[in-house]
Motif scaffolding. Structure first.
Motif, short mmCIF file in Angstrom:
data_model
loop_
_atom_site.label_atom_id
_atom_site.label_comp_id
_atom_site.label_asym_id
_atom_site.label_seq_id
_atom_site.Cartn_x
_atom_site.Cartn_y
_atom_site.Cartn_z
N ALA A 1 0.83 -1.20 0.00
CA ALA A 1 0.00 0.00 0.00
C ALA A 1 0.87 1.26 0.00
CB ALA A 1 -0.92 -0.01 1.22
N GLU A 2 2.04 1.17 0.63
CA GLU A 2 2.94 2.33 0.67
C GLU A 2 3.42 2.68 -0.73
OE1 GLU A 2 6.77 2.59 3.24
OE2 GLU A 2 5.02 2.44 4.55
N ASP A 3 3.75 1.66 -1.52
CA ASP A 3 4.16 1.91 -2.92
C ASP A 3 3.03 2.59 -3.69
OD1 ASP A 3 6.59 0.85 -2.49
OD2 ASP A 3 6.25 -1.05 -3.56
N GLN A 4 1.80 2.11 -3.46
CA GLN A 4 0.66 2.70 -4.18
C GLN A 4 0.46 4.15 -3.77
OE1 GLN A 4 -2.84 0.27 -3.67
NE2 GLN A 4 -1.92 -1.51 -4.64
N ALA A 5 0.55 4.41 -2.45
CA ALA A 5 0.36 5.78 -1.95
C ALA A 5 1.44 6.70 -2.52
CB ALA A 5 0.38 5.80 -0.43
N PHE A 6 2.68 6.17 -2.59
CA PHE A 6 3.76 6.97 -3.16
C PHE A 6 3.44 7.37 -4.60
CE2 PHE A 6 7.36 6.81 -6.09
CZ PHE A 6 8.04 7.95 -5.69
N LEU A 7 2.95 6.39 -5.36
CA LEU A 7 2.66 6.65 -6.77
C LEU A 7 1.54 7.69 -6.92
CD1 LEU A 7 4.01 5.49 -9.22
CD2 LEU A 7 2.13 3.88 -9.45
N ILE A 8 0.53 7.60 -6.05
CA ILE A 8 -0.58 8.57 -6.09
C ILE A 8 -0.03 9.98 -5.81
CG2 ILE A 8 -2.68 9.35 -4.90
CD1 ILE A 8 -3.29 6.36 -4.37
N LEU A 9 0.76 10.10 -4.74
CA LEU A 9 1.26 11.42 -4.35
C LEU A 9 2.27 11.96 -5.36
CD1 LEU A 9 1.63 10.86 -0.50
CD2 LEU A 9 -0.10 12.21 -1.70
N PHE A 10 3.09 11.06 -5.89
CA PHE A 10 4.10 11.46 -6.86
C PHE A 10 3.46 11.99 -8.14
CE2 PHE A 10 7.15 10.15 -10.28
CZ PHE A 10 8.13 11.05 -9.96
N SER A 11 2.45 11.26 -8.67
CA SER A 11 1.81 11.73 -9.90
C SER A 11 1.00 13.00 -9.62
CB SER A 11 0.93 10.64 -10.53
OG SER A 11 0.19 9.97 -9.57
N PHE A 12 0.43 13.08 -8.40
CA PHE A 12 -0.31 14.30 -8.03
C PHE A 12 0.64 15.50 -8.01
CE2 PHE A 12 -2.16 17.22 -4.86
CZ PHE A 12 -3.38 17.44 -5.46
N MET B 1 1.49 16.57 -11.52
CA MET B 1 0.37 17.27 -12.16
C MET B 1 0.22 18.68 -11.59
SD MET B 1 -2.57 14.41 -12.72
CE MET B 1 -2.21 13.34 -11.37
N LEU B 2 0.45 18.78 -10.27
CA LEU B 2 0.35 20.09 -9.62
C LEU B 2 1.39 21.04 -10.21
CD1 LEU B 2 -1.52 20.93 -7.30
CD2 LEU B 2 0.43 20.71 -5.76
N LEU B 3 2.58 20.51 -10.49
CA LEU B 3 3.64 21.32 -11.09
C LEU B 3 3.19 21.87 -12.44
CD1 LEU B 3 6.78 21.92 -10.66
CD2 LEU B 3 7.12 20.08 -12.31
N VAL B 4 2.59 20.98 -13.25
CA VAL B 4 2.11 21.40 -14.58
C VAL B 4 1.02 22.47 -14.43
CG1 VAL B 4 0.94 20.63 -16.67
CG2 VAL B 4 2.68 19.19 -15.62
N VAL B 5 0.06 22.21 -13.51
CA VAL B 5 -1.04 23.16 -13.29
C VAL B 5 -0.48 24.51 -12.86
CG1 VAL B 5 -3.01 23.67 -11.78
CG2 VAL B 5 -2.80 21.42 -12.81
N LEU B 6 0.50 24.50 -11.95
CA LEU B 6 1.09 25.75 -11.47
C LEU B 6 1.73 26.54 -12.60
CD1 LEU B 6 2.72 25.02 -8.00
CD2 LEU B 6 0.88 26.62 -8.56
N VAL B 7 2.54 25.84 -13.40
CA VAL B 7 3.22 26.52 -14.52
C VAL B 7 2.20 27.13 -15.47
CG1 VAL B 7 4.65 26.12 -16.57
CG2 VAL B 7 5.31 25.11 -14.38
N VAL B 8 1.15 26.34 -15.80
CA VAL B 8 0.12 26.83 -16.72
C VAL B 8 -0.60 28.04 -16.13
CG1 VAL B 8 -2.08 26.25 -17.82
CG2 VAL B 8 -0.19 24.61 -17.87
N CYS B 9 -0.97 27.96 -14.83
CA CYS B 9 -1.71 29.07 -14.21
C CYS B 9 -0.86 30.33 -14.15
CB CYS B 9 -2.15 28.68 -12.80
SG CYS B 9 -3.51 27.53 -12.82
N VAL B 10 0.42 30.18 -13.77
CA VAL B 10 1.29 31.35 -13.67
C VAL B 10 1.44 32.01 -15.04
CG1 VAL B 10 3.67 32.08 -13.28
CG2 VAL B 10 2.53 30.60 -11.62
N LEU B 11 1.71 31.19 -16.08
CA LEU B 11 1.85 31.74 -17.43
C LEU B 11 0.55 32.41 -17.89
CD1 LEU B 11 3.86 28.99 -19.35
CD2 LEU B 11 4.65 31.23 -18.59
N PHE B 12 -0.57 31.76 -17.54
CA PHE B 12 -1.88 32.31 -17.95
C PHE B 12 -2.10 33.71 -17.37
CE2 PHE B 12 -6.39 32.86 -16.88
CZ PHE B 12 -6.93 32.83 -18.15
#
Ligand SMILES: [Cu+2]
Length: 228
Positions: A28-39, A42-53
Motif C-alpha cells: 500500500a505504501e508503494d501505491q500511496a507513493f505513486l498517487i502522491l508522486f503523480s499528483f 500534475m500540480l507542477l504542470v497546473v502551477l506553470v500553466v496558471c502562472v503563465l496564464f
C-alpha cells in the motif's frame, strides 16, 4: 448563493478515500507513493500553466497605447517548440518509470505461473460474501486473519461472477475471476484491524460484501490456526 459556492467543495470531496494514503503495508505504501508522486507532477504542470496564464493576461492585455500596435510576424521559435516537446516527454518518462516498475511488481499472476513465497490464503468470492481458507484448512467467512511482516500470498477465485479484492490500507484492488485463480501478494502488513471490501459492482447487495482483516503477530496467528 451560498449553496452555489459550497457545491464545488462537494465535488472535490466526491470519491475521496483517504484510507489509501494511510498505508499499513509495503504494498500500500508503494501505491500511496505513486498517487502522491503523480499528483505532485500534475500540480507542477497546473502551477506553470496558471502562472503563465495570469502573466500573459496582464502582459498582453489591451490598452489604449497598444491601439495601433501591429504585432511582429512570427514564423516560429525553434527553442520554444523544442522545449514544449521535450518538457512533456521528460515529465511522462519520469512518471512512467516508477509506474511501470510498480505495476509489474504488484500485478497478480496466474496460479500456474506463480513462484511467490509466503503465507498462503485461499480467497473465494461469491455474491455476496468472502471465504478465507488457511494453509491447514481452517476456514472463516468475511473475517481474514493474517500474520504481520513477510509476504501474504492470496490465491483468489470466484464462484460466480467477477468481484474485486480490496483492503485500502493494505493493498488491492485485484479482480477475482470465476474461471481462473490469480495470485496476489501483500508485503509486510502491520498489526491492526482494517476494512476490506468488494470493489467491483457485483449485484444488488454489493455494498454489503465487506470483510474485516486482522493482522496479528506470528504467535497469535499460530494460535488462531490451531484453535478450531
Ligand atoms: Cu462482489
Amino acid at each position: 448563493m451560498r449553496r452555489l459556492l459550497i457545491m464545488p467543495l462537494f465535488f472535490l470531496l466526491t470519491g475521496c478515500n483517504i484510507a489509501v494514503l494511510d498505508s499499513r503495508s509495503d504494498t500500500a505504501e508503494d501505491q500511496a507513493f505513486l498517487i502522491l508522486f503523480s499528483f505532485a507532477l500534475m500540480l507542477l504542470v497546473v502551477l506553470v500553466v496558471c502562472v503563465l496564464f495570469v502573466w500573459f493576461v496582464f502582459k498582453y492585455r489591451y490598452t489604449d497605447e497598444k491601439k495601433h500596435d501591429i504585432p511582429p510576424d512570427v514564423k516560429g521559435n525553434k527553442w520554444l517548440e523544442t522545449a514544449w516537446i521535450i518538457g512533456p516527454l521528460l515529465l511522462l518518462a519520469v512518471l512512467a518509470v516508477p509506474t511501470i516498475m510498480m505495476t509489474y511488481d504488484q500485478s497478480p499472476v496466474l496460479s500456474s505461473e506463480s513462484e511467490k513465497d509466503g503465507v498462503p490464503v485461499y480467497v473465494t468470492a461469491r455474491q455476496f460474501n468472502w471465504t478465507f481458507e488457511h494453509e491447514n484448512g481452517k476456514t472463516e467467512n468475511n473475517r481474514l486473519v493474517i500474520p504481520e511482516g513477510g509476504s501474504i500470498i492470496f490465491h483468489l477465485s470466484s464462484e460466480d461472477i467477477i468481484h474485486s479484492f480490496w483492503v485500502p490500507r493494505l493493498g488491492g484492488k485485484v479482480d477475482v475471476m470465476p474461471d481462473r485463480e490469480l495470485v496476489y501478494e501483500i508485503k509486510n502488513p502491520q498489526v491492526g484491524t482494517y476494512d476490506g471490501k468488494c470493489a467491483e459492482y457485483c449485484g444488488i447487495e454489493h455494498t454489503s460484501m465487506v470483510f474485516e482483516v486482522e493482522v496479528v503477530t506470528a504467535e497469535e496467528y499460530d494460535r488462531y490456526l490451531n484453535d478450531r
